[in-house]
Design a protein around this motif. Sequence first.
Motif, PDB file in Angstrom:
ATOM      1  N   GLU A 168       6.850  -7.858   0.427  1.00 21.67           N
ATOM      2  CA  GLU A 168       5.857  -6.989   1.210  1.00 21.67           C
ATOM      3  C   GLU A 168       6.460  -5.670   1.794  1.00 21.67           C
ATOM      4  O   GLU A 168       5.734  -4.588   1.797  1.00 21.67           O
ATOM      5  N   GLN A 169       7.755  -5.494   1.730  1.00 20.77           N
ATOM      6  CA  GLN A 169       8.512  -4.652   2.158  1.00 20.77           C
ATOM      7  C   GLN A 169       9.851  -4.083   1.486  1.00 20.77           C
ATOM      8  O   GLN A 169      10.526  -5.220   1.050  1.00 20.77           O
ATOM      9  N   THR A 170      10.275  -2.944   1.502  1.00 25.19           N
ATOM     10  CA  THR A 170      11.657  -2.501   1.157  1.00 25.19           C
ATOM     11  C   THR A 170      12.415  -1.832   2.173  1.00 25.19           C
ATOM     12  O   THR A 170      11.886  -1.210   2.786  1.00 25.19           O
ATOM     13  N   LYS A 188       4.230  -1.485  -1.489  1.00 23.17           N
ATOM     14  CA  LYS A 188       3.331  -0.636  -2.318  1.00 23.17           C
ATOM     15  C   LYS A 188       2.873   0.720  -1.311  1.00 23.17           C
ATOM     16  O   LYS A 188       2.342   0.170  -0.135  1.00 23.17           O
ATOM     17  N   PRO A 189       2.893   1.634  -1.914  1.00 19.96           N
ATOM     18  CA  PRO A 189       2.787   2.954  -1.004  1.00 19.96           C
ATOM     19  C   PRO A 189       1.431   3.025  -0.291  1.00 19.96           C
ATOM     20  O   PRO A 189       1.041   3.506   1.023  1.00 19.96           O
ATOM     21  N   VAL A 194       1.586  -5.752   7.836  1.00 23.89           N
ATOM     22  CA  VAL A 194       1.714  -5.692   9.293  1.00 23.89           C
ATOM     23  C   VAL A 194       2.701  -6.825   9.454  1.00 23.89           C
ATOM     24  O   VAL A 194       2.218  -8.023   9.407  1.00 23.89           O
ATOM     25  N   PRO A 195       3.894  -6.562   9.902  1.00 25.92           N
ATOM     26  CA  PRO A 195       4.662  -7.682  10.248  1.00 25.92           C
ATOM     27  C   PRO A 195       4.422  -8.431  11.437  1.00 25.92           C
ATOM     28  O   PRO A 195       3.726  -8.102  12.373  1.00 25.92           O
ATOM     29  N   GLY A 231      -1.877  -7.848   3.121  1.00 25.80           N
ATOM     30  CA  GLY A 231      -1.871  -6.493   2.675  1.00 25.80           C
ATOM     31  C   GLY A 231      -3.320  -5.826   3.099  1.00 25.80           C
ATOM     32  O   GLY A 231      -4.191  -6.137   2.835  1.00 25.80           O
ATOM     33  N   VAL A 232      -3.042  -4.570   3.706  1.00 25.58           N
ATOM     34  CA  VAL A 232      -4.207  -3.756   3.991  1.00 25.58           C
ATOM     35  C   VAL A 232      -4.370  -2.563   2.958  1.00 25.58           C
ATOM     36  O   VAL A 232      -3.422  -1.850   3.328  1.00 25.58           O
TER      37      VAL A 232
END
Length: 407
Positions: A168-170, A188-189, A194-195, A231-232
């Motif tokens: 989900e995140q880098t 993904k840009p 949301v964590p 993801g949104v």
Amino acid sequence: MTTSTPFKYRSLALALLVGVLPAWGQQPPAVPPPGTPAPAAASPAAAVPQQELDQLLAPIALYPDALVAQILMASTYPLEVVEAARWSKANPSVKGKALEDAMQKQAWDPAVKALTAVPTVLAHMNENLSWTQKLGDAFLADQKPVMATIQSLRAKAQTAGNLKTTPEQTVKTETVENKTVYIIESAKPEVVYVPTYNPAVVYGTWWYPYPPYAMYPPAYVYPPGVGFATGVIVGAAIWGNCNWGGNNVNVNVNNYNNFNKTNIQNNNFQHNTASRKGVPYGNQAAASQYGKGGASAQSAQARDQYRGREQGGAATQQGAGAGARDAGAARSPSASTTGAGAGSRDAGGGAARSPSASTSSASSRSGSGGGFSGAGSGASTQAASSRGASSRGGGGGGGGRGGGGRR
């Protein structure tokens, strides 16, 4: 005429002697020679104590950079956060292009409009409105310690093994001015994940007697470490940027223009006092920059304007009017409210998590527009966008990626 001095003259002479002569047995202070530089003034106290900054920022420090910046900017407009959260709750199916068009009709600040693309975050801010207002006030008082605190918390999370790259995140590090900076970006840009995490645990053993603020009620069961919501797709809606080199927040100009249908060039953030809608600033540093911290007679008007009651039966508080009424009310560390009404009820108050909790109250609505030129709707949007950088200013710094420059 007698030879003795009248009493009042003796008293005057004694007062002069006490004021001029040093105490018995002490030498008079030495007079510095000409040209000696004056001693340095004592450093002013921090606008917000570090303990409170840690508590306030713990719930969002591990969010993606762009979302963190968006939350910080939006938190400076607590009443508009309430309005936007209520709108999102009433319009859950409005997304994408339809959401962009709908936001053109709203008079909220662009920073608040952006978060309608992530309604979960808006709901959290509304349900924890006292936290929202305190966060915004700390951000307005001085951005640098706020940004430094985020980095400090990320370093602690990394040490505890809770900050790492996931699907989900880098997470990556950069060296900025000889300091290690932790950068969090969505995998993904155009998607935001949301964590979800327990701020009292994820950074290791909490180091203050008062716990950090939390987004969820006490009974909520957190995932181990850091979990993520679905993801949104946000597209260009999230245009905030963390400028770690300047320790401030600025704007991804390309995303801002795309979502708000404007043509701004300046990437500086500028707080718009009109969108504050009369809510007093909760600390002296923010109040001295942007307004008078005291409540006024307009507070009563704001209460009536924002208070909502159900017809027939017990009255229930809805919206920001309750927030205006109860601004400054202190809560216990475990207190939590849900729904727009509950969030509004505690507007401006703080969970009494630290002795520095302050009192504030909401005031009347005033004006619209945004913290950036070009914000608005209809003809005002077109006129504002043509002004470009002339109506923008404030503390900025290097821009963000994708239009705002490099960090």
